[in-house]
Design a protein around this motif. Sequence first.
Motif, PDB file in Angstrom:
ATOM      1  N   PHE A 168      -6.824   8.256   0.054  1.00 13.92           N
ATOM      2  CA  PHE A 168      -7.127   8.265  -1.535  1.00 13.92           C
ATOM      3  C   PHE A 168      -5.881   7.817  -2.564  1.00 13.92           C
ATOM      4  CE2 PHE A 168      -8.049   9.692  -5.906  1.00 13.92           C
ATOM      5  CZ  PHE A 168      -9.224   9.389  -5.851  1.00 13.92           C
ATOM      6  N   PRO A 169      -4.897   8.414  -1.864  1.00 14.81           N
ATOM      7  CA  PRO A 169      -3.628   7.889  -2.749  1.00 14.81           C
ATOM      8  C   PRO A 169      -3.415   6.548  -2.861  1.00 14.81           C
ATOM      9  CG  PRO A 169      -3.044   9.772  -1.527  1.00 14.81           C
ATOM     10  CD  PRO A 169      -4.248   9.564  -0.904  1.00 14.81           C
ATOM     11  N   ILE A 170      -3.734   5.934  -1.673  1.00 19.63           N
ATOM     12  CA  ILE A 170      -3.594   4.305  -1.699  1.00 19.63           C
ATOM     13  C   ILE A 170      -4.590   3.712  -2.529  1.00 19.63           C
ATOM     14  CG2 ILE A 170      -3.422   2.066  -0.124  1.00 19.63           C
ATOM     15  CD1 ILE A 170      -2.839   3.989   2.273  1.00 19.63           C
ATOM     16  N   ASP A 171      -5.834   4.074  -2.570  1.00 16.80           N
ATOM     17  CA  ASP A 171      -6.847   3.649  -3.614  1.00 16.80           C
ATOM     18  C   ASP A 171      -6.442   3.772  -4.915  1.00 16.80           C
ATOM     19  OD1 ASP A 171      -9.752   2.811  -4.090  1.00 16.80           O
ATOM     20  OD2 ASP A 171      -9.973   4.652  -4.478  1.00 16.80           O
ATOM     21  N   LEU A 172      -5.559   4.973  -5.312  1.00 16.19           N
ATOM     22  CA  LEU A 172      -5.198   5.274  -6.691  1.00 16.19           C
ATOM     23  C   LEU A 172      -4.264   4.178  -7.216  1.00 16.19           C
ATOM     24  CD1 LEU A 172      -4.483   8.375  -8.559  1.00 16.19           C
ATOM     25  CD2 LEU A 172      -2.461   6.795  -8.254  1.00 16.19           C
ATOM     26  N   LYS A 220      -4.137   1.250  -5.676  1.00 17.17           N
ATOM     27  CA  LYS A 220      -4.883  -0.067  -5.939  1.00 17.17           C
ATOM     28  C   LYS A 220      -5.278  -0.148  -7.149  1.00 17.17           C
ATOM     29  CE  LYS A 220      -8.829  -0.356  -5.759  1.00 17.17           C
ATOM     30  NZ  LYS A 220     -10.054  -0.805  -6.123  1.00 17.17           N
ATOM     31  N   THR A 221      -6.124   0.986  -7.849  1.00 16.20           N
ATOM     32  CA  THR A 221      -6.657   1.011  -9.302  1.00 16.20           C
ATOM     33  C   THR A 221      -5.561   0.745 -10.286  1.00 16.20           C
ATOM     34  OG1 THR A 221      -8.462   2.346  -8.414  1.00 16.20           O
ATOM     35  CG2 THR A 221      -7.927   2.270 -10.991  1.00 16.20           C
ATOM     36  N   MET A 241       2.795  -0.955  -4.469  1.00 20.76           N
ATOM     37  CA  MET A 241       2.160   0.269  -3.979  1.00 20.76           C
ATOM     38  C   MET A 241       3.102   1.282  -3.912  1.00 20.76           C
ATOM     39  SD  MET A 241       0.112   1.095  -0.745  1.00 20.76           S
ATOM     40  CE  MET A 241       1.366   1.647   0.337  1.00 20.76           C
ATOM     41  N   SER A 242       4.132   1.134  -3.249  1.00 19.14           N
ATOM     42  CA  SER A 242       5.169   2.570  -3.013  1.00 19.14           C
ATOM     43  C   SER A 242       5.824   2.890  -4.445  1.00 19.14           C
ATOM     44  CB  SER A 242       6.284   1.995  -1.966  1.00 19.14           C
ATOM     45  OG  SER A 242       7.102   1.038  -2.426  1.00 19.14           O
ATOM     46  N   ASP A 243       6.352   1.897  -5.109  1.00 15.28           N
ATOM     47  CA  ASP A 243       6.744   2.116  -6.628  1.00 15.28           C
ATOM     48  C   ASP A 243       5.925   2.949  -7.324  1.00 15.28           C
ATOM     49  OD1 ASP A 243       8.613   2.046  -8.999  1.00 15.28           O
ATOM     50  OD2 ASP A 243       7.113   0.455  -9.457  1.00 15.28           O
ATOM     51  N   CYS A 244       4.379   2.454  -7.139  1.00 15.09           N
ATOM     52  CA  CYS A 244       3.397   3.305  -7.943  1.00 15.09           C
ATOM     53  C   CYS A 244       3.227   4.778  -7.570  1.00 15.09           C
ATOM     54  CB  CYS A 244       1.980   2.449  -7.969  1.00 15.09           C
ATOM     55  SG  CYS A 244       0.559   3.310  -8.554  1.00 15.09           S
ATOM     56  N   LEU A 245       3.138   4.770  -6.179  1.00 24.00           N
ATOM     57  CA  LEU A 245       3.101   6.207  -5.543  1.00 24.00           C
ATOM     58  C   LEU A 245       4.197   7.265  -6.125  1.00 24.00           C
ATOM     59  CD1 LEU A 245       1.388   5.334  -2.219  1.00 24.00           C
ATOM     60  CD2 LEU A 245       0.326   6.420  -4.389  1.00 24.00           C
ATOM     61  N   ILE A 246       5.559   6.731  -6.022  1.00 29.06           N
ATOM     62  CA  ILE A 246       6.826   7.225  -6.435  1.00 29.06           C
ATOM     63  C   ILE A 246       6.671   7.904  -7.883  1.00 29.06           C
ATOM     64  CG2 ILE A 246       9.131   7.239  -6.651  1.00 29.06           C
ATOM     65  CD1 ILE A 246       9.200   5.380  -3.843  1.00 29.06           C
ATOM     66  N   LYS A 247       6.373   7.172  -8.729  1.00 32.92           N
ATOM     67  CA  LYS A 247       6.448   7.268 -10.135  1.00 32.92           C
ATOM     68  C   LYS A 247       5.283   8.182 -10.345  1.00 32.92           C
ATOM     69  CE  LYS A 247       8.553   3.133 -11.682  1.00 32.92           C
ATOM     70  NZ  LYS A 247       8.298   1.688 -12.555  1.00 32.92           N
ATOM     71  N   TYR A 291      -3.377  -5.791  -0.728  1.00 31.38           N
ATOM     72  CA  TYR A 291      -3.080  -5.078   0.261  1.00 31.38           C
ATOM     73  C   TYR A 291      -3.153  -3.617   0.422  1.00 31.38           C
ATOM     74  CZ  TYR A 291       1.181  -3.906  -2.350  1.00 31.38           C
ATOM     75  OH  TYR A 291       1.935  -3.326  -3.243  1.00 31.38           O
ATOM     76  N   CYS A 292      -3.241  -3.021  -0.880  1.00 31.42           N
ATOM     77  CA  CYS A 292      -3.829  -1.490  -1.042  1.00 31.42           C
ATOM     78  C   CYS A 292      -5.133  -1.521  -0.544  1.00 31.42           C
ATOM     79  CB  CYS A 292      -3.611  -1.207  -2.541  1.00 31.42           C
ATOM     80  SG  CYS A 292      -1.855  -0.886  -3.072  1.00 31.42           S
TER      81      CYS A 292
END
Length: 312
Positions: free
Chosen positions: A30-34, A36-37, A52-58, A280-281
């Motif tokens: 689910f975090p990867i799907d978030l 992606k959105t 993707m990694s920048d999005c998850l970290i932030k 890729y996400c």
Amino acid sequence: RLDSQVSAGGLPAKLINGGIAGLIGVSCVFPIDLAKTRLQNQQNGSRLYTSMSDCLIKTIRSEGYFGMYRGSAVNLTLVTPEKAIKLAWFFILYLCLWSQVIVTTPMEMLKIQLQDAGRIGKRFKEMEENQYEIDRGQTAQRKLMPETVVPGTAPTKSPTAMQLTRELLKEKGIAGLYKGLGATLLRDVPFSIIYFPLFANLNDLGKRGAEGPAPFYVSFLAGCLAGSTAAVAVNPVDVIKTRIQSMNRGSTEETYSGVTDCISKIMKNEGPSAFLKGAYCRALVIAPLFGIAQVVYFFGVGEYILSFLPGN
């Protein structure tokens, strides 16, 4: 082949297998799907995330660990019937396709609003803080759903899926929950056309002899490869669907009236590469989802559960 895995449980067992696979898969990715959105919803001039990694970290920094699971409750609730129907589609193709979309469209409509809330809130907060620094005597007031942020005040709590559902039904009726239905069909039909034949052929390559089934790890890898291939192939339509279903926009972001309007504006303002945003996400989300699904089918979890019912 999937038909080699059909047992006495028949369609009910396949529905159970699909539902269990959906719950397990969504919980894992689910975090990867978030990410992606949020990446797909970024337009020129409103970029917050570079990857993707920048999005998850932030997301973790600004919203905490559970911020990565915004919208997961509605997805986990509705993914069971959605994935069950998708993975049983061979049996009643036409009915299942429409039934799946009937479940998928409102599920993703709600999920996208909840997933994108942090991006919208963060973007608006940055804009407001910049304005606040430029002119301390003026504070922009803007109504946003689901989150409004004004410098010096705490953000309002994001609404739940039930609150969003009630608001949509009140303002737009049942059609509000089915915004993006056409785009969902345009995504899911080609996905199925690509995925199922590709999986069947890849799975056949790993069979034990002429009649023996492929080992479970072959089914897993075949599901992952077929799923990621189909996901990337239909990603341009997924971008369109995500943009159409997103209700909240910043002042500099485009709104879309339909599929053709969305395609035209994306091409004009962002170029063809925008249709690959989040590809890729999406591949990382779909690959384990369908790999896990095929393993659940291989071990016959649904058939095992049904074996305890009276008469079996």
